[in-house]
Write an enzyme that holds these catalytic residues in place. Structure first.
Site, PDB file in Angstrom:
ATOM      1  N   ASP A 103     -69.273  14.308 -99.389  1.00  0.00           N
ATOM      2  CA  ASP A 103     -68.455  13.464 -98.513  1.00  0.00           C
ATOM      3  C   ASP A 103     -67.339  12.815 -99.335  1.00  0.00           C
ATOM      4  OD1 ASP A 103     -67.598  11.112 -96.901  1.00  0.00           O
ATOM      5  OD2 ASP A 103     -69.270  11.678 -95.607  1.00  0.00           O
ATOM      6  N   ASN A 160     -74.730  10.964 -86.506  1.00  0.00           N
ATOM      7  CA  ASN A 160     -74.084  10.182 -85.451  1.00  0.00           C
ATOM      8  C   ASN A 160     -73.581  11.083 -84.325  1.00  0.00           C
ATOM      9  OD1 ASN A 160     -74.375   7.867 -87.112  1.00  0.00           O
ATOM     10  ND2 ASN A 160     -72.476   8.364 -88.186  1.00  0.00           N
ATOM     11  N   GLN A 175     -69.654   8.296 -84.653  1.00  0.00           N
ATOM     12  CA  GLN A 175     -69.156   9.636 -85.003  1.00  0.00           C
ATOM     13  C   GLN A 175     -67.629   9.620 -85.042  1.00  0.00           C
ATOM     14  OE1 GLN A 175     -70.326  12.831 -82.348  1.00  0.00           O
ATOM     15  NE2 GLN A 175     -69.624  14.421 -83.758  1.00  0.00           N
ATOM     16  N   HIS A 225     -72.557  17.119 -87.758  1.00  0.00           N
ATOM     17  CA  HIS A 225     -72.879  17.084 -89.187  1.00  0.00           C
ATOM     18  C   HIS A 225     -74.047  16.139 -89.413  1.00  0.00           C
ATOM     19  CE1 HIS A 225     -69.682  14.201 -88.287  1.00  0.00           C
ATOM     20  NE2 HIS A 225     -70.267  13.394 -89.150  1.00  0.00           N
ATOM     21  N   HIS A 260     -75.619  13.677 -92.293  1.00  0.00           N
ATOM     22  CA  HIS A 260     -75.376  13.006 -93.575  1.00  0.00           C
ATOM     23  C   HIS A 260     -76.635  13.058 -94.430  1.00  0.00           C
ATOM     24  CE1 HIS A 260     -71.598  10.777 -92.424  1.00  0.00           C
ATOM     25  NE2 HIS A 260     -72.091  10.961 -91.218  1.00  0.00           N
TER      26      HIS A 260
HETATM   27  P1  5GP Z   1     -69.212  10.470 -89.025  1.00  0.00           P
HETATM   28  O1  5GP Z   1     -68.646   9.070 -89.038  1.00  0.00           O
HETATM   29  O2  5GP Z   1     -68.463  11.358 -88.049  1.00  0.00           O
HETATM   30  O3  5GP Z   1     -70.695  10.536 -88.844  1.00  0.00           O
HETATM   31  O4  5GP Z   1     -68.970  11.043 -90.477  1.00  0.00           O
HETATM   32  C1  5GP Z   1     -67.803  11.653 -90.880  1.00  0.00           C
HETATM   33  C2  5GP Z   1     -67.846  11.713 -92.406  1.00  0.00           C
HETATM   34  O5  5GP Z   1     -66.962  12.716 -92.827  1.00  0.00           O
HETATM   35  C3  5GP Z   1     -67.440  10.430 -93.099  1.00  0.00           C
HETATM   36  O6  5GP Z   1     -68.497  10.007 -93.954  1.00  0.00           O
HETATM   37  C4  5GP Z   1     -66.180  10.801 -93.853  1.00  0.00           C
HETATM   38  O7  5GP Z   1     -66.113  10.182 -95.116  1.00  0.00           O
HETATM   39  C5  5GP Z   1     -66.316  12.299 -93.990  1.00  0.00           C
HETATM   40  N1  5GP Z   1     -65.062  13.042 -94.011  1.00  0.00           N
HETATM   41  C6  5GP Z   1     -64.040  12.923 -93.126  1.00  0.00           C
HETATM   42  N2  5GP Z   1     -63.077  13.819 -93.416  1.00  0.00           N
HETATM   43  C7  5GP Z   1     -63.505  14.521 -94.499  1.00  0.00           C
HETATM   44  C8  5GP Z   1     -62.944  15.585 -95.257  1.00  0.00           C
HETATM   45  O8  5GP Z   1     -61.842  16.077 -95.006  1.00  0.00           O
HETATM   46  N3  5GP Z   1     -63.693  16.055 -96.288  1.00  0.00           N
HETATM   47  C9  5GP Z   1     -64.922  15.550 -96.614  1.00  0.00           C
HETATM   48  N4  5GP Z   1     -65.572  16.094 -97.645  1.00  0.00           N
HETATM   49  N5  5GP Z   1     -65.479  14.529 -95.914  1.00  0.00           N
HETATM   50  C10 5GP Z   1     -64.784  14.027 -94.883  1.00  0.00           C
END
Ligand code: 5GP
Ligand code: ZN
Length: 136
Positions: free
Chosen positions: A32, A88, A95, A101, A103
């Site tokens: 991440d 999420n 999310q 995805h 984590h």
């Molecule tokens: P969510 O909030 O949707 O559960 O998690 C999205 C996650 O994706 C976040 O922890 C954020 O840091 C990560 N993220 C967003 N864009 C990118 C990206 O372009 N590359 C990587 N490696 N992580 C990303």
């Protein structure tokens, strides 16, 4: 089953480079970019599913098997003290990227992170009403 406008589709399928720590036919696991703790990683299915509701059962079962395998490897290599799986669904639930995805978050004794909630105090009657709502 890919979405041309989805960044995680592009990452999962290698069109955008990432720090990949595991890959097979169904998944890519990447670090991440905004980690909650050292080693925070994401399991990405290569096919596009918006969230858990869209995820096919077969993919869902493989996600958990892979999460278990990655947690063991990461704990062994990173010497973390604990591990959170977080997943999420929907903006209300936090999310931000609308491609399913999971984590993988290694936890360390002094990482000063909070992943949790404020506990409520429902009565037995309220719990019973909720139970009936879900199962009825
Ligand atoms: P969510 O909030 O949707 O559960 O998690 C999205 C996650 O994706 C976040 O922890 C954020 O840091 C990560 N993220 C967003 N864009 C990118 C990206 O372009 N590359 C990587 N490696 N992580 C990303
Ligand atoms: Zn996608």
């Amino acid at each position: 089953m890919r979405d041309d406008n989805c960044i995680f589709c592009k990452i999962a399928n290698g069109e955008i480079p990432s720090k990949t720590i595991y890959e097979d036919e169904m998944f890519r696991v990447i670090l991440d970019l905004g980690p909650a703790a050292k080693g925070h990683a994401l399991i990405l299915p290569k096919d596009h599913y918006k969230d858990l509701y869209e995820l096919p059962e077969n993919t869902a079962s493989h996600v958990m098997l892979l999460a278990k395998k990655m947690a063991a490897q990461m704990t062994d290599k990173l010497h973390c003290d604990g591990f959170n799986l977080v997943q999420n669904n929907g903006e209300t639930a936090g999310q931000t990227v609308m491609h399913f995805h999971m984590h993988l978050i290694p936890r360390y004794k002094n990482d000063n992170q909070k992943i949790g909630w404020t506990p409520g105090e429902p009565s037995q009657e309220e719990l019973e009403e909720i139970r009936n709502q879900i199962t009825g």
